[in-house]
Write a protein that holds these residues in place. Structure first.
Motif, PDB file in Angstrom:
ATOM      1  N   VAL A 144     -27.229 -36.785 -68.082  1.00  0.00           N
ATOM      2  CA  VAL A 144     -26.359 -36.296 -67.018  1.00  0.00           C
ATOM      3  C   VAL A 144     -26.653 -37.045 -65.734  1.00  0.00           C
ATOM      4  CG1 VAL A 144     -27.959 -34.391 -66.517  1.00  0.00           C
ATOM      5  CG2 VAL A 144     -25.602 -34.232 -65.747  1.00  0.00           C
ATOM      6  N   ALA A 145     -25.630 -37.324 -64.957  1.00  0.00           N
ATOM      7  CA  ALA A 145     -25.799 -38.036 -63.685  1.00  0.00           C
ATOM      8  C   ALA A 145     -24.714 -37.601 -62.716  1.00  0.00           C
ATOM      9  CB  ALA A 145     -25.729 -39.554 -63.889  1.00  0.00           C
ATOM     10  N   ALA A 146     -25.040 -37.630 -61.448  1.00  0.00           N
ATOM     11  CA  ALA A 146     -24.046 -37.403 -60.392  1.00  0.00           C
ATOM     12  C   ALA A 146     -23.295 -38.707 -60.133  1.00  0.00           C
ATOM     13  CB  ALA A 146     -24.737 -36.941 -59.117  1.00  0.00           C
ATOM     14  N   LEU A 147     -22.021 -38.585 -59.807  1.00  0.00           N
ATOM     15  CA  LEU A 147     -21.297 -39.740 -59.286  1.00  0.00           C
ATOM     16  C   LEU A 147     -21.764 -39.943 -57.856  1.00  0.00           C
ATOM     17  CD1 LEU A 147     -19.132 -41.928 -59.132  1.00  0.00           C
ATOM     18  CD2 LEU A 147     -17.457 -40.127 -58.619  1.00  0.00           C
ATOM     19  N   ARG A 148     -22.481 -41.020 -57.624  1.00  0.00           N
ATOM     20  CA  ARG A 148     -23.109 -41.236 -56.325  1.00  0.00           C
ATOM     21  C   ARG A 148     -22.046 -41.291 -55.225  1.00  0.00           C
ATOM     22  NH1 ARG A 148     -26.410 -46.182 -57.012  1.00  0.00           N
ATOM     23  NH2 ARG A 148     -27.325 -44.844 -58.641  1.00  0.00           N
ATOM     24  N   ASN A 149     -22.158 -40.382 -54.273  1.00  0.00           N
ATOM     25  CA  ASN A 149     -21.278 -40.304 -53.100  1.00  0.00           C
ATOM     26  C   ASN A 149     -19.847 -39.875 -53.437  1.00  0.00           C
ATOM     27  OD1 ASN A 149     -23.519 -41.201 -51.630  1.00  0.00           O
ATOM     28  ND2 ASN A 149     -22.898 -43.342 -51.836  1.00  0.00           N
ATOM     29  N   GLY A 150     -19.644 -39.352 -54.649  1.00  0.00           N
ATOM     30  CA  GLY A 150     -18.394 -38.694 -54.994  1.00  0.00           C
ATOM     31  C   GLY A 150     -17.147 -39.537 -54.829  1.00  0.00           C
ATOM     32  N   THR A 151     -16.032 -38.861 -54.525  1.00  0.00           N
ATOM     33  CA  THR A 151     -14.774 -39.601 -54.363  1.00  0.00           C
ATOM     34  C   THR A 151     -14.816 -40.528 -53.160  1.00  0.00           C
ATOM     35  OG1 THR A 151     -13.787 -37.757 -53.124  1.00  0.00           O
ATOM     36  CG2 THR A 151     -13.404 -37.805 -55.501  1.00  0.00           C
ATOM     37  N   ILE A 152     -15.673 -40.223 -52.176  1.00  0.00           N
ATOM     38  CA  ILE A 152     -15.845 -41.153 -51.057  1.00  0.00           C
ATOM     39  C   ILE A 152     -16.407 -42.473 -51.588  1.00  0.00           C
ATOM     40  CG2 ILE A 152     -17.250 -41.652 -49.019  1.00  0.00           C
ATOM     41  CD1 ILE A 152     -16.923 -38.849 -48.106  1.00  0.00           C
ATOM     42  N   GLY A 153     -17.480 -42.399 -52.388  1.00  0.00           N
ATOM     43  CA  GLY A 153     -18.057 -43.608 -52.955  1.00  0.00           C
ATOM     44  C   GLY A 153     -17.065 -44.354 -53.823  1.00  0.00           C
ATOM     45  N   TRP A 154     -16.251 -43.594 -54.571  1.00  0.00           N
ATOM     46  CA  TRP A 154     -15.223 -44.196 -55.424  1.00  0.00           C
ATOM     47  C   TRP A 154     -14.224 -44.993 -54.582  1.00  0.00           C
ATOM     48  CZ3 TRP A 154     -15.388 -43.766 -60.725  1.00  0.00           C
ATOM     49  CH2 TRP A 154     -14.259 -44.158 -61.447  1.00  0.00           C
ATOM     50  N   THR A 155     -13.785 -44.379 -53.480  1.00  0.00           N
ATOM     51  CA  THR A 155     -12.810 -45.034 -52.601  1.00  0.00           C
ATOM     52  C   THR A 155     -13.416 -46.251 -51.907  1.00  0.00           C
ATOM     53  OG1 THR A 155     -11.713 -42.907 -52.226  1.00  0.00           O
ATOM     54  CG2 THR A 155     -11.263 -44.666 -50.646  1.00  0.00           C
ATOM     55  N   LEU A 156     -14.651 -46.101 -51.428  1.00  0.00           N
ATOM     56  CA  LEU A 156     -15.298 -47.222 -50.739  1.00  0.00           C
ATOM     57  C   LEU A 156     -15.544 -48.400 -51.684  1.00  0.00           C
ATOM     58  CD1 LEU A 156     -17.859 -45.329 -48.453  1.00  0.00           C
ATOM     59  CD2 LEU A 156     -15.738 -46.458 -47.765  1.00  0.00           C
ATOM     60  N   ALA A 157     -15.611 -48.122 -52.989  1.00  0.00           N
ATOM     61  CA  ALA A 157     -15.771 -49.195 -53.977  1.00  0.00           C
ATOM     62  C   ALA A 157     -14.439 -49.863 -54.306  1.00  0.00           C
ATOM     63  CB  ALA A 157     -16.410 -48.637 -55.245  1.00  0.00           C
ATOM     64  N   GLY A 158     -13.365 -49.387 -53.679  1.00  0.00           N
ATOM     65  CA  GLY A 158     -12.054 -49.991 -53.907  1.00  0.00           C
ATOM     66  C   GLY A 158     -11.382 -49.536 -55.186  1.00  0.00           C
ATOM     67  N   GLN A 159     -11.810 -48.402 -55.737  1.00  0.00           N
ATOM     68  CA  GLN A 159     -11.277 -47.901 -56.998  1.00  0.00           C
ATOM     69  C   GLN A 159     -10.247 -46.800 -56.742  1.00  0.00           C
ATOM     70  OE1 GLN A 159     -15.612 -48.891 -59.017  1.00  0.00           O
ATOM     71  NE2 GLN A 159     -14.848 -46.805 -59.162  1.00  0.00           N
ATOM     72  N   GLN A 160      -9.323 -46.657 -57.664  1.00  0.00           N
ATOM     73  CA  GLN A 160      -8.190 -45.759 -57.472  1.00  0.00           C
ATOM     74  C   GLN A 160      -8.512 -44.349 -57.939  1.00  0.00           C
ATOM     75  OE1 GLN A 160      -5.189 -46.616 -55.902  1.00  0.00           O
ATOM     76  NE2 GLN A 160      -6.485 -48.379 -55.420  1.00  0.00           N
ATOM     77  N   LEU A 161      -8.107 -43.379 -57.134  1.00  0.00           N
ATOM     78  CA  LEU A 161      -8.225 -41.971 -57.495  1.00  0.00           C
ATOM     79  C   LEU A 161      -6.921 -41.478 -58.120  1.00  0.00           C
ATOM     80  CD1 LEU A 161     -10.001 -40.720 -54.259  1.00  0.00           C
ATOM     81  CD2 LEU A 161     -11.016 -40.767 -56.552  1.00  0.00           C
ATOM     82  N   ALA A 162      -7.029 -40.434 -58.916  1.00  0.00           N
ATOM     83  CA  ALA A 162      -5.848 -39.792 -59.488  1.00  0.00           C
ATOM     84  C   ALA A 162      -5.452 -38.603 -58.613  1.00  0.00           C
ATOM     85  CB  ALA A 162      -6.139 -39.324 -60.914  1.00  0.00           C
ATOM     86  N   HIS A 163      -4.184 -38.217 -58.686  1.00  0.00           N
ATOM     87  CA  HIS A 163      -3.680 -37.094 -57.894  1.00  0.00           C
ATOM     88  C   HIS A 163      -2.870 -36.162 -58.796  1.00  0.00           C
ATOM     89  CE1 HIS A 163      -4.920 -39.447 -54.431  1.00  0.00           C
ATOM     90  NE2 HIS A 163      -4.241 -40.463 -54.932  1.00  0.00           N
ATOM     91  N   GLY A 164      -3.089 -34.849 -58.598  1.00  0.00           N
ATOM     92  CA  GLY A 164      -2.314 -33.869 -59.351  1.00  0.00           C
ATOM     93  C   GLY A 164      -2.773 -33.646 -60.780  1.00  0.00           C
ATOM     94  N   GLN A 165      -4.009 -34.047 -61.107  1.00  0.00           N
ATOM     95  CA  GLN A 165      -4.500 -33.801 -62.460  1.00  0.00           C
ATOM     96  C   GLN A 165      -4.647 -32.296 -62.717  1.00  0.00           C
ATOM     97  OE1 GLN A 165      -7.008 -37.196 -64.358  1.00  0.00           O
ATOM     98  NE2 GLN A 165      -8.153 -36.529 -62.563  1.00  0.00           N
ATOM     99  N   GLU A 166      -4.564 -31.891 -63.951  1.00  0.00           N
ATOM    100  CA  GLU A 166      -4.596 -30.464 -64.281  1.00  0.00           C
ATOM    101  C   GLU A 166      -5.540 -30.152 -65.436  1.00  0.00           C
ATOM    102  OE1 GLU A 166      -0.665 -28.970 -64.847  1.00  0.00           O
ATOM    103  OE2 GLU A 166      -0.098 -29.270 -62.748  1.00  0.00           O
ATOM    104  N   ARG A 167      -6.510 -31.002 -65.709  1.00  0.00           N
ATOM    105  CA  ARG A 167      -7.450 -30.733 -66.792  1.00  0.00           C
ATOM    106  C   ARG A 167      -8.449 -29.674 -66.337  1.00  0.00           C
ATOM    107  NH1 ARG A 167      -6.733 -36.250 -66.494  1.00  0.00           N
ATOM    108  NH2 ARG A 167      -5.890 -37.256 -68.354  1.00  0.00           N
ATOM    109  N   ARG A 168      -8.588 -28.612 -67.121  1.00  0.00           N
ATOM    110  CA  ARG A 168      -9.486 -27.521 -66.762  1.00  0.00           C
ATOM    111  C   ARG A 168     -10.415 -27.209 -67.931  1.00  0.00           C
ATOM    112  NH1 ARG A 168      -5.979 -23.444 -62.941  1.00  0.00           N
ATOM    113  NH2 ARG A 168      -8.056 -23.044 -62.131  1.00  0.00           N
TER     114      ARG A 168
END
Length: 528
Positions: free
Chosen positions: A213-237
């Motif tokens: 198990v691991a944390a995504l370092r710095n979360g969606t902020i880190g994802w964005t700062l790495a230039g990677q695309q986020l998804a919007h409106g996902q509904e997986r629960r």
């Protein structure tokens, strides 16, 4: 009638170190609060005092200390609290400036105790984490990996890691075996920034799940700062849990809670705590809001466990109080309690409950003082008035709600700033007040009537009734009577924040441990 005294920085510090009950309340709006405040200050804005105080500070003789930064709000709040039946109300000597002058540490942002604690946990436990680029590579390679988003579902829907599944923090230990049944599956936990991914990851580690198990370092902020695309409106629960997986999770969670020193109470023990007039005991149901609404223990408040750990100050605003947690599986309450215990709270889990104990259905309703009688009008009458000049509508809803949609021509206002609001309004023959439901507007109507001879009316059912009637709506910052200081713009929320703000937020989080050391009152202890 009780009088208002004063307390000094030294008084508050001594009480914190002695683990005495106290409520240090910042009565400014959220944005100025977030710019600078003491570590254990709770933000209850003067504008919403009557709506929140009974739930957040339930014992009327709690030692309450109020402050502002020279705006004069604290003195008003003190008189209001005395009128509401609170007997031990004081002002912080010289307000925020006095705290600063005495050498008190000041913190930025919101929910700082939880965020600082999260940084301490990572520092002590070396919580495993992966950089955004590493996680992206795993996803691109279609590796055996599952990404679990530990935030609220609405936050997850706004922006999330592609393919991620919504599993709010307290649900992780209960649900992970269903979502990653193969013990070789890599589990990655994320939030928007750092805290909930750290706490979520460490929860799984503490519980001893077999998966890496691991944390995504710095979360969606880190994802964005790495230039990677986020998804919007996902509904997986998350999915339902099998009996075997539930039993295993219950055993794991109980061991963690016992190690943390979590107390156990039965119904009689809870009644004993609640009968102690000199102590505050909060009773929180940490299951999902949907489960709470289907049936809960009377007198309990719905506070999902992940958010409780993240926002403890927002619901348990009396530092030094006791907290009792409820679930129906022995997992979520024990895991949440294990973190609260490490954060210095005296916390117990309510054991021995049966289905019959969850006897009350419906949403939680905050306890409120008596509501003032105000002349109400309906939607049709307001629409008729608006067809001619002379009617000024004031909307006291959250500014974000106002910007999204409001009655055409309505002026957005903050209740505690009514004198300034009046200076910016056109001449009126009458005022009509509203908010989402008109509850806050009802309190504002009393304040406004004391400031003007102009007739004041309340829209029955609030803006919700206007919307339900299918009336026209307006959006945007069309008529702001005062600046939007009611909510602090979080650098980790939304998708349009500047990169500099996101990086600055991360840098701030990294500096929290040093601030904790300088402050010296936190009382945190991290399980080894």
């Amino acid at each position: 009638m009780s009088t208002v005294t004063s307390r000094t920085f030294q008084d508050i510090r001594r009480a914190l170190l002695a683990h005495e009950e106290l409520a240090l309340i910042d009565v400014r709006e959220e944005d100025p609060f977030a710019q600078a405040h003491p570590l254990f200050a709770a933000n209850i804005a003067l504008s919403k005092l009557e709506l929140e105080i009974y739930a957040r500070v339930p014992r009327r003789d709690t030692a309450i200390t109020l402050y502002d930064d020279g705006e004069g709000l604290a003195a008003q709040a003190a008189q209001r609290l005395l009128a509401l039946g609170y007997s031990d109300v004081a002002l912080l000597q010289d307000g925020l400036a006095g705290w600063r002058a005495a050498g008190g540490e000041l913190f930025r942002d919101v929910n700082v105790p939880s965020k600082a604690f999260g940084e301490l946990v990572e520092s002590v436990r070396h919580t495993p984490s992966l950089a955004a680029e590493q996680v992206q590579a795993l996803l691109d390679d279609k590796a055996d990996v599952v990404v679990l988003d530990a935030r609220r579902f609405d936050e997850y829907q706004t922006m999330s890691i592609p393919g991620g599944i919504s599993v709010p923090g307290a649900e992780l230990v209960l649900r992970v075996a269903e979502l990653a049944p193969n013990p070789a599956t890599q589990v990655i936990v994320n939030c928007a920034g750092r805290t909930r991914s750290i706490i979520g990851t460490q929860s799984l580690v503490n519980a001893g799940i077999p998966n890496p198990v691991a944390a995504l370092r710095n979360g969606t902020i880190g994802w964005t700062l790495a230039g990677q695309q986020l998804a919007h409106g996902q509904e997986r629960r998350f999915t339902e849990v099998s009996d075997n997986n539930r039993a295993a999770a219950t055993e794991r969670a109980r061991k963690v809670a016992d190690k943390a020193g979590v107390l156990r109470l039965d119904r009689a023990g809870l009644q004993g705590w609640q009968a102690e007039a000199s102590r505050t005991s909060y009773l929180f149901d940490v299951r999902t809001p949907e489960e709470y609404a289907k049936g809960h223990v009377p007198g309990s408040r719905s506070v999902p466990g992940g958010q409780l750990v993240q926002e403890t100050d927002h619901v348990a605003s009396v530092r030094g109080a006791r907290i009792v947690l409820i679930d129906d599986d022995g997992v979520r309450a024990n895991m949440s309690a294990s973190w609260l215990a490490q954060m210095g709270w005296q916390v117990a889990v309510l054991d021995g409950l049966t289905a019959a104990d969850f006897s009350e259905a419906g949403e939680w309703n905050a306890p409120l003082p008596a509501l003032a009688q105000v002349t109400e009008i309906g939607v049709e009458q307001l629409q008729g008035w608006l067809e001619a000049p002379g009617t000024v509508v004031l909307d006291f809803t959250a500014s974000a709600n106002y910007v999204k949609r409001h009655i055409p021509g309505a002026h957005w206002a903050i209740r505690a700033q009514l004198p300034q609001v009046l200076e910016r309004l056109p001449v009126a023959e009458r005022y009509v007040l509203t908010c989402g439901s008109s509850l806050l507007a009802r309190f504002a109507a009393v304040d406004l009537q004391a400031l003007t001879q102009t007739p004041v009316f309340l829209l029955a059912g609030g803006t919700a009734s206007w919307i339900t009637a299918g009336k026209p709506l307006e959006s945007g910052e069309t008529h702001l009577a005062v600046p939007r200081t009611d909510r602090y713009r979080r650098p980790y929320e939304g998708t349009d924040n500047p990169r500099e703000a996101m990086q600055g937020y991360l840098d701030w989080e990294f500096g929290l441990i040093a601030q904790l050391e300088r402050d010296g009152t936190h009382g945190f202890r991290v399980l080894i």
